[in-house]
Design a protein around this motif. Sequence first.
Motif, PDB file in Angstrom:
ATOM      1  N   MET A 214     -11.802 -14.389 -93.817  1.00 21.24           N
ATOM      2  CA  MET A 214     -11.624 -14.304 -92.950  1.00 21.24           C
ATOM      3  C   MET A 214     -11.356 -12.922 -93.115  1.00 21.24           C
ATOM      4  SD  MET A 214     -10.031 -17.482 -89.840  1.00 21.24           S
ATOM      5  CE  MET A 214     -10.706 -16.372 -88.601  1.00 21.24           C
ATOM      6  N   ALA A 215     -11.837 -12.122 -92.487  1.00 16.48           N
ATOM      7  CA  ALA A 215     -11.662 -10.654 -92.670  1.00 16.48           C
ATOM      8  C   ALA A 215     -10.466 -10.640 -92.543  1.00 16.48           C
ATOM      9  CB  ALA A 215     -12.713  -9.981 -91.283  1.00 16.48           C
ATOM     10  N   GLY A 216      -9.568  -9.676 -93.290  1.00 17.43           N
ATOM     11  CA  GLY A 216      -8.067  -9.086 -93.122  1.00 17.43           C
ATOM     12  C   GLY A 216      -7.365 -10.306 -94.034  1.00 17.43           C
ATOM     13  N   MET A 217      -7.762 -11.353 -94.100  1.00 16.13           N
ATOM     14  CA  MET A 217      -6.601 -12.053 -94.421  1.00 16.13           C
ATOM     15  C   MET A 217      -7.268 -12.704 -96.045  1.00 16.13           C
ATOM     16  SD  MET A 217      -6.672 -14.839 -91.056  1.00 16.13           S
ATOM     17  CE  MET A 217      -5.308 -15.743 -91.428  1.00 16.13           C
ATOM     18  N   ALA A 218      -6.241 -13.474 -96.947  1.00 18.36           N
ATOM     19  CA  ALA A 218      -6.374 -13.795 -98.150  1.00 18.36           C
ATOM     20  C   ALA A 218      -6.652 -14.962 -97.658  1.00 18.36           C
ATOM     21  CB  ALA A 218      -4.854 -14.019 -98.608  1.00 18.36           C
ATOM     22  N   HIS A 219      -8.208 -15.531 -98.757  1.00 13.91           N
ATOM     23  CA  HIS A 219      -8.379 -17.168 -98.468  1.00 13.91           C
ATOM     24  C   HIS A 219      -8.746 -17.562 -99.670  1.00 13.91           C
ATOM     25  CE1 HIS A 219      -9.509 -19.064 -94.598  1.00 13.91           C
ATOM     26  NE2 HIS A 219     -10.033 -19.931 -95.748  1.00 13.91           N
ATOM     27  N   PRO A 220      -8.489 -18.850 -99.889  1.00 15.08           N
ATOM     28  CA  PRO A 220      -8.993 -19.712-101.308  1.00 15.08           C
ATOM     29  C   PRO A 220     -10.755 -19.932-101.209  1.00 15.08           C
ATOM     30  CG  PRO A 220      -7.692 -20.781-100.021  1.00 15.08           C
ATOM     31  CD  PRO A 220      -7.413 -20.154 -99.079  1.00 15.08           C
ATOM     32  N   LEU A 221     -10.439 -19.684-102.385  1.00 17.95           N
ATOM     33  CA  LEU A 221     -12.745 -20.175-102.491  1.00 17.95           C
ATOM     34  C   LEU A 221     -12.245 -21.004-103.567  1.00 17.95           C
ATOM     35  CD1 LEU A 221     -14.414 -17.159-101.117  1.00 17.95           C
ATOM     36  CD2 LEU A 221     -14.151 -18.944-100.392  1.00 17.95           C
ATOM     37  N   THR A 222     -13.444 -21.234-104.480  1.00 15.77           N
ATOM     38  CA  THR A 222     -13.914 -22.626-105.111  1.00 15.77           C
ATOM     39  C   THR A 222     -14.617 -22.046-105.863  1.00 15.77           C
ATOM     40  OG1 THR A 222     -12.261 -24.004-104.801  1.00 15.77           O
ATOM     41  CG2 THR A 222     -13.216 -24.602-106.597  1.00 15.77           C
ATOM     42  N   VAL A 223     -15.043 -21.722-107.354  1.00 14.76           N
ATOM     43  CA  VAL A 223     -16.631 -22.554-107.464  1.00 14.76           C
ATOM     44  C   VAL A 223     -16.839 -23.116-108.541  1.00 14.76           C
ATOM     45  CG1 VAL A 223     -18.775 -20.104-108.223  1.00 14.76           C
ATOM     46  CG2 VAL A 223     -17.424 -19.240-106.583  1.00 14.76           C
ATOM     47  N   SER A 274     -11.399 -20.724-109.088  1.00 11.54           N
ATOM     48  CA  SER A 274     -10.348 -20.726-107.971  1.00 11.54           C
ATOM     49  C   SER A 274     -11.079 -18.768-107.558  1.00 11.54           C
ATOM     50  CB  SER A 274      -9.541 -21.428-108.781  1.00 11.54           C
ATOM     51  OG  SER A 274      -9.074 -23.277-108.590  1.00 11.54           O
ATOM     52  N   PHE A 275     -10.327 -18.681-106.187  1.00  7.84           N
ATOM     53  CA  PHE A 275     -10.156 -17.001-106.282  1.00  7.84           C
ATOM     54  C   PHE A 275      -9.517 -16.949-105.052  1.00  7.84           C
ATOM     55  CE2 PHE A 275     -15.053 -18.088-108.326  1.00  7.84           C
ATOM     56  CZ  PHE A 275     -14.744 -17.021-108.400  1.00  7.84           C
ATOM     57  N   HIS A 276      -9.009 -16.508-104.091  1.00 11.65           N
ATOM     58  CA  HIS A 276      -8.874 -15.933-103.866  1.00 11.65           C
ATOM     59  C   HIS A 276      -9.454 -14.615-102.683  1.00 11.65           C
ATOM     60  CE1 HIS A 276      -5.134 -18.379-104.148  1.00 11.65           C
ATOM     61  NE2 HIS A 276      -4.747 -18.694-103.193  1.00 11.65           N
ATOM     62  N   ALA A 277      -9.651 -14.805-101.413  1.00  7.10           N
ATOM     63  CA  ALA A 277     -10.441 -14.304-101.214  1.00  7.10           C
ATOM     64  C   ALA A 277     -10.365 -12.988-100.672  1.00  7.10           C
ATOM     65  CB  ALA A 277     -12.148 -14.257-100.755  1.00  7.10           C
ATOM     66  N   GLN A 278     -10.191 -11.747-100.403  1.00  7.95           N
ATOM     67  CA  GLN A 278      -9.630 -11.028 -99.116  1.00  7.95           C
ATOM     68  C   GLN A 278     -10.700  -9.612 -98.315  1.00  7.95           C
ATOM     69  OE1 GLN A 278      -5.731 -10.155 -98.671  1.00  7.95           O
ATOM     70  NE2 GLN A 278      -5.999  -8.273 -97.093  1.00  7.95           N
ATOM     71  N   LEU A 279     -11.028  -9.719 -97.771  1.00  8.98           N
ATOM     72  CA  LEU A 279     -12.215  -9.393 -96.691  1.00  8.98           C
ATOM     73  C   LEU A 279     -12.352  -8.122 -96.250  1.00  8.98           C
ATOM     74  CD1 LEU A 279     -15.286 -11.561 -97.759  1.00  8.98           C
ATOM     75  CD2 LEU A 279     -14.519 -10.261 -99.039  1.00  8.98           C
ATOM     76  N   PRO A 280     -11.577  -7.333 -95.882  1.00  6.20           N
ATOM     77  CA  PRO A 280     -11.886  -6.386 -95.115  1.00  6.20           C
ATOM     78  C   PRO A 280     -12.001  -6.075 -94.157  1.00  6.20           C
ATOM     79  CG  PRO A 280     -12.233  -5.384 -97.303  1.00  6.20           C
ATOM     80  CD  PRO A 280     -12.213  -6.155 -96.893  1.00  6.20           C
TER      81      PRO A 280
END
Length: 307
Positions: A214-223, A274-280
């Motif tokens: 979610m925009a503006g929030m750190a969020h975990p992702l798994t690939v 494993s990722f932490h994604a922060q999309l502004p």
Amino acid sequence: MFVSSRFTMRRAVATAGTTAALALTLAACGSAGGSASMPGMDHGTKRSASSSPSASSSMGDMPGMDHMADRNGLSDTQDGYRLVPKNATLPSGKQAAFRFSVTGPDGKPVTDFALDQTKRMHFYAIRSDLTGFQHIHPAMAPDGTWTADLAPLTPGSWRTFASFTPGAGPGKDKDLVLSRTVTVPGNATQTPLPAPATTAEADGYIVTVKGEPMAGMAHPLTVHVSKDGKPVTDLQPYLGTYAHLTAFHQGDQTFAHLHPTTEVDGDNGGPDLSFHAQLPTSGSWRLFLQFRTGGTLHTAALTLHVD
């Protein structure tokens, strides 16, 4: 598709606009694919532009207007540094050399650049509809002139990005991304952005992404990277990492370049990342993920929608 950042996540991202940059943290090693069947998706020696679209309405698509863009990778100036292209147009359908220099706060060409992911300059070209992606490493002449040898381009508006770190001067050790638009004359045909998806295929490799950023929030992702139904565990180092990710935001071409935080350990990256994604910014992002196996570079493209 996301990738990680290098051992030190030195270059968070050149995406500022109204928010922070796109930050991804790769916990595992590796990343996945790109399709050799997709022209222009290769890096280095296998570069070629995909056929497609025309100019977008973003201010950056108007030559000479780039300096008016916000600090989100869409400006030709930042902190006194300026991207000075030698070309305003490039030919269609044949290889072309894009020449440019970077001037510093003193107005003189910069010739001292620090290494970033084993290179002193990362150069990107992408069409206004986010097709025709090219990522190459140009050569610099002693006078500070860089030459980027581009694969054939299709007509339309292209944005070129120079991503670098000055090795000396006021900007020493600061990660910068500058860009300019160039025109490729001809009849441009627009290509719709592919719909958001959780999987992408590249040369037989399948990349599966789990997570809902979610925009503006750190969020975990798994690939998860697989091939022929089996997990991939032989990702090789590429540019000093296991994977390289470049992202562009639909509509304005906002740029994001992320590096893995974990050090490589031989040719055994993958299969789970494993990722932490922060999309502004909300909206659709086109991601280009590059990785290497068996000495071959693969590039996968994925559209990700961010709420």
